[in-house]
Motif scaffolding. Structure first.
Motif, short mmCIF file in Angstrom:
data_model
loop_
_atom_site.label_atom_id
_atom_site.label_comp_id
_atom_site.label_asym_id
_atom_site.label_seq_id
_atom_site.Cartn_x
_atom_site.Cartn_y
_atom_site.Cartn_z
N TYR A 32 0.83 -1.21 0.00
CA TYR A 32 0.00 0.00 0.00
C TYR A 32 0.86 1.26 0.00
O TYR A 32 0.51 2.27 -0.63
CB TYR A 32 -0.95 0.02 1.19
N LEU A 33 1.99 1.22 0.69
CA LEU A 33 2.89 2.37 0.70
C LEU A 33 3.41 2.67 -0.70
O LEU A 33 3.38 3.82 -1.16
CB LEU A 33 4.06 2.12 1.66
N VAL A 34 3.89 1.64 -1.39
CA VAL A 34 4.38 1.84 -2.76
C VAL A 34 3.27 2.35 -3.64
O VAL A 34 3.45 3.29 -4.43
CB VAL A 34 4.98 0.52 -3.32
N HIS A 35 2.10 1.77 -3.52
CA HIS A 35 0.95 2.21 -4.31
C HIS A 35 0.65 3.69 -4.04
O HIS A 35 0.42 4.47 -4.96
CB HIS A 35 -0.26 1.35 -3.97
N GLY A 36 0.69 4.06 -2.77
CA GLY A 36 0.45 5.46 -2.40
C GLY A 36 1.52 6.39 -2.95
O GLY A 36 1.21 7.48 -3.46
N ARG A 61 10.49 -0.85 -9.40
CA ARG A 61 11.76 -0.29 -8.91
C ARG A 61 11.60 0.26 -7.50
O ARG A 61 12.42 0.00 -6.62
CB ARG A 61 12.24 0.82 -9.86
N ILE A 62 10.52 0.97 -7.25
CA ILE A 62 10.26 1.51 -5.91
C ILE A 62 10.03 0.37 -4.93
O ILE A 62 10.58 0.37 -3.82
CB ILE A 62 9.06 2.49 -5.93
N TRP A 63 9.23 -0.62 -5.33
CA TRP A 63 8.96 -1.77 -4.46
C TRP A 63 10.27 -2.47 -4.10
O TRP A 63 10.48 -2.84 -2.95
CB TRP A 63 8.01 -2.74 -5.16
N SER A 64 11.16 -2.63 -5.07
CA SER A 64 12.44 -3.29 -4.83
C SER A 64 13.28 -2.51 -3.81
O SER A 64 13.87 -3.10 -2.90
CB SER A 64 13.21 -3.42 -6.14
#
Length: 70
Positions: A32-36, A61-64
């Motif tokens: 949820y943080l990455v999605h946000g 890339r952000i999730w990684s």
């Protein structure tokens, strides 16, 4: 930059949805943080296929980056 927006994550929703997606409660919070984050910086769900594919690469890339700190 100040004023981009905010991210609110519901712990209750994270706990409820985690098993559906195969994540731990904490993993769901990170999802949820990455999605946000990607929404706050301007990514849009309603784009065409090509734009969505480009955004998916950036989201991964952000999730990684975030998940390496787990």
């Amino acid at each position: 930059p100040a004023g981009l927006g905010g991210i609110v994550i519901s712990a209750e929703t994270s706990r409820r949805e985690a098993p559906t997606w195969g994540y731990t409660d904490g993993g769901m919070v990170y999802l949820y943080l990455v999605h946000g984050i990607v929404n706050v910086i301007g990514y849009d769900h309603e784009l065409g296929r090509e734009e969505a594919a480009s955004q998916e690469v950036e989201t991964e890339r952000i999730w990684s980056m975030i998940s390496q700190g787990l």
